[in-house]
Enzyme design. Sequence first.
Site, short mmCIF file in Angstrom:
data_model
loop_
_atom_site.label_atom_id
_atom_site.label_comp_id
_atom_site.label_asym_id
_atom_site.label_seq_id
_atom_site.Cartn_x
_atom_site.Cartn_y
_atom_site.Cartn_z
N SER A 2 3.38 -2.18 10.37
CA SER A 2 4.83 -2.24 10.56
C SER A 2 5.41 -3.62 10.27
O SER A 2 6.34 -4.08 10.96
CB SER A 2 5.20 -1.76 11.97
OG SER A 2 4.78 -0.43 12.15
N GLY B 14 2.43 2.22 10.73
CA GLY B 14 3.40 3.30 10.56
C GLY B 14 4.07 3.74 11.86
O GLY B 14 4.72 4.77 11.91
N GLU C 146 -6.83 4.67 7.82
CA GLU C 146 -6.61 6.11 7.54
C GLU C 146 -7.83 6.71 6.85
O GLU C 146 -8.13 7.89 7.05
CB GLU C 146 -5.33 6.28 6.70
CG GLU C 146 -4.09 6.01 7.55
CD GLU C 146 -2.88 5.47 6.79
OE1 GLU C 146 -2.86 5.54 5.55
OE2 GLU C 146 -1.97 4.96 7.47
N GLU D 60 -5.42 -4.91 10.49
CA GLU D 60 -4.39 -3.89 10.70
C GLU D 60 -4.68 -3.14 11.99
O GLU D 60 -5.47 -2.18 11.99
CB GLU D 60 -4.39 -2.90 9.53
CG GLU D 60 -4.12 -3.54 8.19
CD GLU D 60 -3.52 -2.53 7.23
OE1 GLU D 60 -2.40 -2.75 6.79
OE2 GLU D 60 -4.16 -1.50 6.96
N HIS E 43 -9.47 1.17 4.77
CA HIS E 43 -8.20 1.38 5.48
C HIS E 43 -8.44 2.31 6.67
O HIS E 43 -9.23 3.25 6.57
CB HIS E 43 -7.15 1.97 4.52
CG HIS E 43 -5.78 1.93 5.11
ND1 HIS E 43 -5.35 2.86 6.03
CD2 HIS E 43 -4.75 1.06 4.95
CE1 HIS E 43 -4.11 2.56 6.39
NE2 HIS E 43 -3.73 1.47 5.75
N ASN F 291 0.87 -1.18 0.00
CA ASN F 291 0.00 0.00 0.00
C ASN F 291 0.90 1.23 0.00
O ASN F 291 1.49 1.56 1.02
CB ASN F 291 -0.88 -0.04 1.27
CG ASN F 291 -1.70 1.23 1.43
OD1 ASN F 291 -1.85 2.01 0.49
ND2 ASN F 291 -2.24 1.44 2.62
N TRP F 292 1.00 1.86 -1.15
CA TRP F 292 1.93 2.99 -1.27
C TRP F 292 1.41 4.25 -0.60
O TRP F 292 2.15 5.19 -0.40
CB TRP F 292 2.21 3.28 -2.75
CG TRP F 292 2.96 2.19 -3.47
CD1 TRP F 292 3.38 0.99 -2.96
CD2 TRP F 292 3.41 2.22 -4.84
NE1 TRP F 292 4.05 0.27 -3.93
CE2 TRP F 292 4.08 1.00 -5.09
CE3 TRP F 292 3.31 3.15 -5.87
CZ2 TRP F 292 4.65 0.70 -6.32
CZ3 TRP F 292 3.87 2.86 -7.10
CH2 TRP F 292 4.53 1.64 -7.33
N LYS F 293 0.12 4.30 -0.30
CA LYS F 293 -0.50 5.49 0.31
C LYS F 293 -0.24 6.73 -0.56
O LYS F 293 -0.20 6.61 -1.77
CB LYS F 293 0.01 5.69 1.74
CG LYS F 293 -0.07 4.41 2.57
CD LYS F 293 0.11 4.68 4.02
CE LYS F 293 0.18 3.36 4.77
NZ LYS F 293 0.08 3.52 6.20
N GLY G 157 2.84 -1.23 4.26
CA GLY G 157 2.88 0.20 3.97
C GLY G 157 4.31 0.65 3.69
O GLY G 157 4.83 0.48 2.59
C1 PEP Z 1 -0.82 0.10 6.07
O1 PEP Z 1 -1.11 1.26 6.23
O2 PEP Z 1 -1.55 -0.62 5.36
C2 PEP Z 1 0.37 -0.39 6.74
C3 PEP Z 1 0.41 -1.64 7.08
O3 PEP Z 1 1.37 0.52 6.99
P1 PEP Z 1 2.80 0.23 7.66
O4 PEP Z 1 3.33 -1.06 7.09
O5 PEP Z 1 3.65 1.40 7.27
O6 PEP Z 1 2.57 0.13 9.13
#
Ligand code: PEP
Length: 251
Positions: free
Chosen positions: A214, A174, A98, A168, A96, A9-11, A235
């Site tokens: 993470s 993050g 976010e 998640e 998601h 997931n590049w966001k 992410g």
């Molecule tokens: C995500 O937002 O889907 C995610 C898992 O982010 P990160 O790996 O940076 O925690």
Amino acid sequence: MRKKIVAGNWKMNTTVPEGVALAEAVVEKSAQVPEGVGLVIATPFTHLVPVAGVVKGTRVQLSAENCADKEKGAYTGEVSAAMLASAGCEYTILGHSERRQYYGETDAILVEKVKLALANGLDVIYCVGENLDQREAGKHFEVVTAQIENVLFGLTAEEMAKIVVAYEPVWAIGTGKTATAEQAQEIHACIRKVLAGKFGAQVADDTTILYGGSCKPSNAKELFACPDIDGGLIGGAALKADDFIQIALSF
Ligand code: PEP
């Protein structure tokens, strides 16, 4: 047999040329990953068409990060599921944390989004997860169960086959804090049980459930070794092709 998947997931990261270069690097390195592991990259809307050109004919599948809750029309700034399919997407991420947290996405909105994504031939990576307060109050099972029930229970078993669930925990996204393998496994097992209760054991057993939060090369092996963890939604670590591929090599 359910699929193993590693999805990036590049966001809201990378410019279009940077995204194209990242996709090219993922495609180039994807030969190292065993065939049984699905590789998906979810990019910003602006990147979808050029990245679709990069992944076409390769094993890397393209995903969006979101789609509109309306079919089409006067919804300035929105991107519909039909547009995503026509751009070359095979998946979209929905729900998601976010999106839930910063853009007010409710389960009711997500019901509409899931419906439209499926109707337009997209598979859905549906995200669930509790925040820190909910975890500390011991409500994580309850929160995740409700997110599954509210959004997925209206689907048919046939439609469920097009859903990948991503657990998640918000406190792990993050933050560098990863759920322990035990914490992740117990929620994944709970999700599978909730799905079995509604759709039957076979559908639940066939559903791919990803862990996200993470996840990185140093912890993916331990997480993916859990019986109910079928891969990861990645992410930060998906922004480096080497790390992304290293994670996909962790089964
Ligand atoms: C995500 O937002 O889907 C995610 C898992 O982010 P990160 O790996 O940076 O925690």
